[in-house]
Scaffold this motif. Structure first.
Motif, PDB file in Angstrom:
ATOM      1  N   ILE A  78     -22.232  24.604 -14.735  1.00 42.60           N
ATOM      2  CA  ILE A  78     -20.990  25.296 -14.392  1.00 42.60           C
ATOM      3  C   ILE A  78     -19.791  24.373 -14.529  1.00 42.60           C
ATOM      4  O   ILE A  78     -18.743  24.749 -15.086  1.00 42.60           O
ATOM      5  CB  ILE A  78     -21.080  25.862 -12.963  1.00 42.60           C
ATOM      6  N   THR A  79     -19.913  23.146 -14.024  1.00 42.29           N
ATOM      7  CA  THR A  79     -18.798  22.209 -14.062  1.00 42.29           C
ATOM      8  C   THR A  79     -18.685  21.471 -15.395  1.00 42.29           C
ATOM      9  O   THR A  79     -17.685  20.802 -15.641  1.00 42.29           O
ATOM     10  CB  THR A  79     -18.942  21.166 -12.943  1.00 42.29           C
ATOM     11  N   ARG A  80     -19.752  21.579 -16.221  1.00 38.26           N
ATOM     12  CA  ARG A  80     -19.809  20.847 -17.497  1.00 38.26           C
ATOM     13  C   ARG A  80     -19.647  19.355 -17.256  1.00 38.26           C
ATOM     14  O   ARG A  80     -18.935  18.653 -17.966  1.00 38.26           O
ATOM     15  CB  ARG A  80     -18.745  21.369 -18.454  1.00 38.26           C
ATOM     16  N   ASN A  81     -20.326  18.879 -16.209  1.00 35.29           N
ATOM     17  CA  ASN A  81     -20.237  17.477 -15.822  1.00 35.29           C
ATOM     18  C   ASN A  81     -21.609  17.025 -15.321  1.00 35.29           C
ATOM     19  O   ASN A  81     -22.199  17.686 -14.462  1.00 35.29           O
ATOM     20  CB  ASN A  81     -19.182  17.295 -14.722  1.00 35.29           C
ATOM     21  N   ARG A  82     -22.104  15.911 -15.843  1.00 33.85           N
ATOM     22  CA  ARG A  82     -23.451  15.423 -15.530  1.00 33.85           C
ATOM     23  C   ARG A  82     -23.526  14.673 -14.212  1.00 33.85           C
ATOM     24  O   ARG A  82     -24.615  14.292 -13.799  1.00 33.85           O
ATOM     25  CB  ARG A  82     -23.931  14.487 -16.649  1.00 33.85           C
ATOM     26  N   PHE A  83     -22.392  14.442 -13.546  1.00 37.41           N
ATOM     27  CA  PHE A  83     -22.392  13.554 -12.393  1.00 37.41           C
ATOM     28  C   PHE A  83     -22.161  14.278 -11.071  1.00 37.41           C
ATOM     29  O   PHE A  83     -21.711  13.658 -10.099  1.00 37.41           O
ATOM     30  CB  PHE A  83     -21.317  12.472 -12.583  1.00 37.41           C
ATOM     31  N   GLY A 254     -30.788  16.707  -7.198  1.00 38.69           N
ATOM     32  CA  GLY A 254     -30.056  17.523  -8.161  1.00 38.69           C
ATOM     33  C   GLY A 254     -29.209  16.732  -9.122  1.00 38.69           C
ATOM     34  O   GLY A 254     -28.630  17.308 -10.043  1.00 38.69           O
ATOM     35  N   LEU A 255     -29.128  15.425  -8.924  1.00 40.69           N
ATOM     36  CA  LEU A 255     -28.322  14.584  -9.809  1.00 40.69           C
ATOM     37  C   LEU A 255     -29.180  13.901 -10.869  1.00 40.69           C
ATOM     38  O   LEU A 255     -28.915  14.020 -12.070  1.00 40.69           O
ATOM     39  CB  LEU A 255     -27.577  13.533  -8.982  1.00 40.69           C
ATOM     40  N   VAL A 256     -30.225  13.200 -10.454  1.00 40.52           N
ATOM     41  CA  VAL A 256     -30.989  12.390 -11.402  1.00 40.52           C
ATOM     42  C   VAL A 256     -32.004  13.208 -12.197  1.00 40.52           C
ATOM     43  O   VAL A 256     -32.243  12.939 -13.384  1.00 40.52           O
ATOM     44  CB  VAL A 256     -31.702  11.220 -10.684  1.00 40.52           C
ATOM     45  N   VAL A 257     -32.607  14.221 -11.573  1.00 41.77           N
ATOM     46  CA  VAL A 257     -33.660  14.968 -12.268  1.00 41.77           C
ATOM     47  C   VAL A 257     -33.118  15.731 -13.472  1.00 41.77           C
ATOM     48  O   VAL A 257     -33.670  15.627 -14.574  1.00 41.77           O
ATOM     49  CB  VAL A 257     -34.400  15.906 -11.294  1.00 41.77           C
ATOM     50  N   PRO A 258     -32.027  16.530 -13.349  1.00 46.07           N
ATOM     51  CA  PRO A 258     -31.512  17.206 -14.551  1.00 46.07           C
ATOM     52  C   PRO A 258     -31.084  16.237 -15.647  1.00 46.07           C
ATOM     53  O   PRO A 258     -31.271  16.519 -16.835  1.00 46.07           O
ATOM     54  CB  PRO A 258     -30.317  18.004 -14.007  1.00 46.07           C
ATOM     55  N   ASN A 259     -30.505  15.097 -15.267  1.00 50.77           N
ATOM     56  CA  ASN A 259     -30.106  14.105 -16.269  1.00 50.77           C
ATOM     57  C   ASN A 259     -31.312  13.521 -16.980  1.00 50.77           C
ATOM     58  O   ASN A 259     -31.307  13.353 -18.207  1.00 50.77           O
ATOM     59  CB  ASN A 259     -29.301  12.984 -15.601  1.00 50.77           C
ATOM     60  N   LEU A 260     -32.355  13.229 -16.234  1.00 48.41           N
ATOM     61  CA  LEU A 260     -33.560  12.666 -16.832  1.00 48.41           C
ATOM     62  C   LEU A 260     -34.212  13.658 -17.793  1.00 48.41           C
ATOM     63  O   LEU A 260     -34.580  13.310 -18.925  1.00 48.41           O
ATOM     64  CB  LEU A 260     -34.550  12.276 -15.727  1.00 48.41           C
ATOM     65  N   LEU A 316     -29.937   3.306 -13.327  1.00 48.22           N
ATOM     66  CA  LEU A 316     -30.643   3.112 -14.590  1.00 48.22           C
ATOM     67  C   LEU A 316     -30.166   4.097 -15.649  1.00 48.22           C
ATOM     68  O   LEU A 316     -29.998   3.742 -16.822  1.00 48.22           O
ATOM     69  CB  LEU A 316     -32.156   3.250 -14.376  1.00 48.22           C
ATOM     70  N   LEU A 317     -29.931   5.341 -15.249  1.00 43.51           N
ATOM     71  CA  LEU A 317     -29.427   6.339 -16.186  1.00 43.51           C
ATOM     72  C   LEU A 317     -28.030   5.971 -16.681  1.00 43.51           C
ATOM     73  O   LEU A 317     -27.723   6.127 -17.870  1.00 43.51           O
ATOM     74  CB  LEU A 317     -29.406   7.719 -15.522  1.00 43.51           C
ATOM     75  N   LEU A 318     -27.190   5.477 -15.774  1.00 43.04           N
ATOM     76  CA  LEU A 318     -25.843   5.076 -16.179  1.00 43.04           C
ATOM     77  C   LEU A 318     -25.880   3.898 -17.151  1.00 43.04           C
ATOM     78  O   LEU A 318     -25.163   3.880 -18.158  1.00 43.04           O
ATOM     79  CB  LEU A 318     -25.018   4.699 -14.948  1.00 43.04           C
TER      80      LEU A 318
END
Length: 325
Positions: A78-83, A254-260, A316-318
């Motif tokens: 929705i926000t089009r933002n990964r963070f 909800g932050l790291v799992v979708p990014n991974l 680590l993702l960053l």
């Protein structure tokens, strides 16, 4: 390796499913009481312990982790933002404030009633966050999570002030730090509502994927952007509220799992959504098991363990994102 995973998503799904099944078996056996097969065969009390405590706790961890991961995935779309995620964008804090207010006004309220009020408060907080976030310049993606942290901090401070005035600071600490130790049969079943919302998100996955392209593109492709936004907000608010009511706030899922998952499988929600749910369940259940083992027979709340593990994974993702750039 990443290219191989993208070509064979079913392989990753199968491995994740096996890992989740293994963790569920481990979770049933970890605790101060012995619930091994031999003990279950010789003692009815051990079987009762398994049915009343261990099994509900394991299911609660799986449901909460899967729901929070999906809520984060939808919020990022929705926000089009990964963070961003509900725990860092004011959603969880708004739910805490809603529970606190209904506890003050209606001390005898049931879990269902608290969930309704928490959902309304979470929906209001998330809507206010999105209204402001959409006004921020899209060329500065770090402003959105920064604003979310400030926004959530303000709401959290308001909740702390109200709890201090009402002498309910201990209750607020329960909702602000996730803990599965109090989960018993009869107190976790409302989390199945989150599972239904995950299924609803999967049913609308294609439209959510298009909505992530932006309002103008979505409208041009025939998607009712406003309606999909309302559906997404509803899913985020209710999942977050249910989790806070039963478990408390669990950060970083909800932050790291979708990014991974997106790094491994891309951004097609039809493909990534079920894998995201499984990975969220794995991360949450794994941290809960670790919290039970580190200071056995005492426990560390899952929110504390997740705060450490999630922060490491996010860093680590960053770093990986920066090296790829």
């Amino acid at each position: 390796m990443m290219a191989s995973v993208q070509r064979h998503p079913k392989r990753l799904s199968g491995l994740a499913g096996l890992l989740l099944a293994f963790l569920c078996i481990v979770s049933l056996g970890v605790g101060a009481g012995d619930v091994s097969l031999g003990a279950l065969w010789t003692s009815s009390d051990k079987a009762e312990l398994l049915g009343i405590s261990r099994l509900p706790r394991t299911l609660a961890a799986v449901l909460a982790g899967a729901g929070l991961a999906i809520a984060g995935l939808i919020m990022q779309a929705i926000t089009r933002n990964r963070f961003v995620e509900p725990a860092t964008a004011g959603t969880a804090q708004s739910a805490e404030l809603g529970i606190l207010l209904v506890t003050i006004l209606w001390p005898a309220a049931t879990l269902g009633i608290k969930t309704v009020f928490a959902s309304i408060a979470a929906l209001a907080g998330t809507s206010l966050f999105l209204m402001t976030a959409h006004r921020l310049p899209p060329t500065q993606p770090y402003l959105v999570p920064l604003f979310g942290l400030i926004f959530g901090g303000v709401i959290g401070a308001a909740a702390t002030f109200v709890a201090w005035q009402a002498d309910l600071l201990q209750y607020l600490s329960v909702w602000s730090n996730g803990d599965f130790s109090g989960v018993l049969r009869g107190r976790y079943e409302i989390l199945w509502l989150g599972a239904l919302l995950v299924a609803a998100a999967w049913a609308t996955a294609d439209r959510l994927t298009i909505m992530a392209l932006g309002r103008e593109t979505s409208t041009g492709l025939g998607i009712d952007y406003q309606r999909m936004l309302q559906i997404g907000l509803g899913i985020i608010a209710i999942i977050s509220a249910v989790t806070v009511v039963v478990i408390g706030t669990i950060p970083f899922v909800g932050l790291v799992v979708p990014n991974l998952v997106s790094r491994l499988m891309g951004d097609n929600l039809r493909i990534t959504l079920p894998v995201t749910a499984v990975f969220g369940a794995i991360l949450t259940l794994g941290c809960d098991i670790a919290g039970r083992i580190i200071r056995f027979p005492y426990e560390i709340p899952v929110g504390t363990v997740m705060g450490v593990v999630g922060a490491i994974l996010f860093l680590l993702l960053l770093l990986r994102r920066r090296s790829d750039a």
